[in-house]
Design a protein around this motif. Structure first.
Motif, short mmCIF file in Angstrom:
data_model
loop_
_atom_site.label_atom_id
_atom_site.label_comp_id
_atom_site.label_asym_id
_atom_site.label_seq_id
_atom_site.Cartn_x
_atom_site.Cartn_y
_atom_site.Cartn_z
N GLY A 17 0.88 -1.14 0.09
CA GLY A 17 0.20 0.09 -0.18
C GLY A 17 0.78 1.26 -0.15
O GLY A 17 0.54 2.44 0.14
N LEU A 19 3.16 2.08 2.05
CA LEU A 19 3.52 2.37 3.41
C LEU A 19 4.87 1.69 3.80
O LEU A 19 5.18 0.60 3.45
CB LEU A 19 2.63 1.79 4.45
CG LEU A 19 1.12 2.30 4.19
CD1 LEU A 19 0.20 1.73 5.02
CD2 LEU A 19 1.10 4.00 4.74
N ALA A 39 0.90 6.19 10.03
CA ALA A 39 -0.30 5.64 10.41
C ALA A 39 -0.37 5.61 11.92
O ALA A 39 -1.29 5.52 12.38
CB ALA A 39 -0.87 4.28 9.84
N ARG A 97 -3.76 2.19 6.39
CA ARG A 97 -4.03 3.30 5.21
C ARG A 97 -5.27 4.17 5.97
O ARG A 97 -5.56 5.13 5.81
CB ARG A 97 -4.22 2.78 3.97
CG ARG A 97 -3.13 2.50 3.31
CD ARG A 97 -3.43 2.10 1.79
NE ARG A 97 -4.20 3.08 1.09
CZ ARG A 97 -3.37 3.56 -0.14
NH1 ARG A 97 -2.41 3.07 -0.43
NH2 ARG A 97 -3.86 4.55 -0.57
N GLU A 98 -6.13 3.33 6.46
CA GLU A 98 -7.45 4.09 7.22
C GLU A 98 -7.00 4.92 8.40
O GLU A 98 -7.94 5.87 8.56
CB GLU A 98 -8.39 2.76 7.59
CG GLU A 98 -8.92 2.06 6.45
CD GLU A 98 -9.86 0.95 7.10
OE1 GLU A 98 -9.94 0.95 8.23
OE2 GLU A 98 -10.29 0.12 6.24
N LEU A 100 -4.30 6.83 8.31
CA LEU A 100 -3.59 8.16 7.84
C LEU A 100 -4.29 9.38 7.81
O LEU A 100 -5.40 9.23 7.54
CB LEU A 100 -3.20 7.73 6.08
CG LEU A 100 -2.06 6.75 5.88
CD1 LEU A 100 -2.09 6.55 4.47
CD2 LEU A 100 -0.97 6.82 6.68
N HIS A 104 -2.78 13.18 3.84
CA HIS A 104 -1.70 12.25 3.57
C HIS A 104 -1.70 11.68 2.11
O HIS A 104 -2.99 11.49 1.70
CB HIS A 104 -1.35 10.93 4.44
CG HIS A 104 -0.15 10.30 4.40
ND1 HIS A 104 0.32 9.48 3.17
CD2 HIS A 104 0.70 10.34 5.32
CE1 HIS A 104 1.22 9.16 3.53
NE2 HIS A 104 1.71 9.61 4.36
N LEU A 106 -0.72 9.28 0.44
CA LEU A 106 -1.48 7.77 0.22
C LEU A 106 -2.60 7.71 0.52
O LEU A 106 -3.11 6.55 0.34
CB LEU A 106 -0.48 6.79 1.02
CG LEU A 106 0.92 6.85 0.81
CD1 LEU A 106 1.71 5.80 1.74
CD2 LEU A 106 1.09 6.11 -0.64
N ARG A 107 -3.48 8.68 1.26
CA ARG A 107 -4.84 8.65 1.45
C ARG A 107 -5.72 8.33 0.26
O ARG A 107 -6.80 7.84 0.09
CB ARG A 107 -5.15 9.39 2.71
CG ARG A 107 -6.57 9.50 2.92
CD ARG A 107 -6.70 8.57 4.21
NE ARG A 107 -8.03 8.25 4.68
CZ ARG A 107 -8.25 8.19 5.80
NH1 ARG A 107 -7.58 8.11 6.77
NH2 ARG A 107 -9.70 8.21 5.94
#
Length: 120
Positions: A17, A19, A39, A97-98, A100, A104, A106-107
């Motif tokens: 992902g 991260l 995160a 990811r949830e 973040l 961000h 990557l979000r």
């Protein structure tokens, strides 16, 4: 590292992902199995030893200490990692990811700035 930790690390080092996870990350008086700073998430691999003696109370106190600092702990059963390390890493990355911040990159859904730089 234990076998489950080594298997999970093999997957996490691929940056699922997008991260970045660190392994054996020192924090305060603790050493975290894995940590994603973006995160603010700790991944802990729990084997049978975590169910014995004073370990449950120790783990609960440790988790509370991190929670007060705004860091969440996700405990993963060693048996789950041994069964499917790839799926475990992917689900941990989705969970991370949830967590973040909305801004961000990557979000994937950062709020667009106001055209005049003003708050609405």
């Amino acid at each position: 590292m234990s076998l489950p930790e080594a298997l999970l690390w093999r997957e996490l080092r691929k940056r699922p992902g997008g991260l970045k996870f660190r392994r054996q990350h020192p924090s305060g008086q603790y050493v975290l199995d894995f940590y994603c700073s973006d995160a603010r998430l700790v991944l802990e691999i729990d084997g049978e030893a975590h169910e014995m003696g004073d370990r449950p109370a120790h783990d609960a106190a440790r988790d509370a200490w991190f929670r007060e600092a705004g860091i969440e702990t996700l405990r993963l059963p060693a048996s789950q990692v041994l069964q499917d390390a790839v799926a475990t890493a992917e689900s941990a990355a989705l969970y991370a990811r949830e967590r973040l911040p909305l801004h961000h990159p990557l979000r994937g859904r950062s709020p667009s700035p106001n055209k005049f730089g003003e708050d609405v």
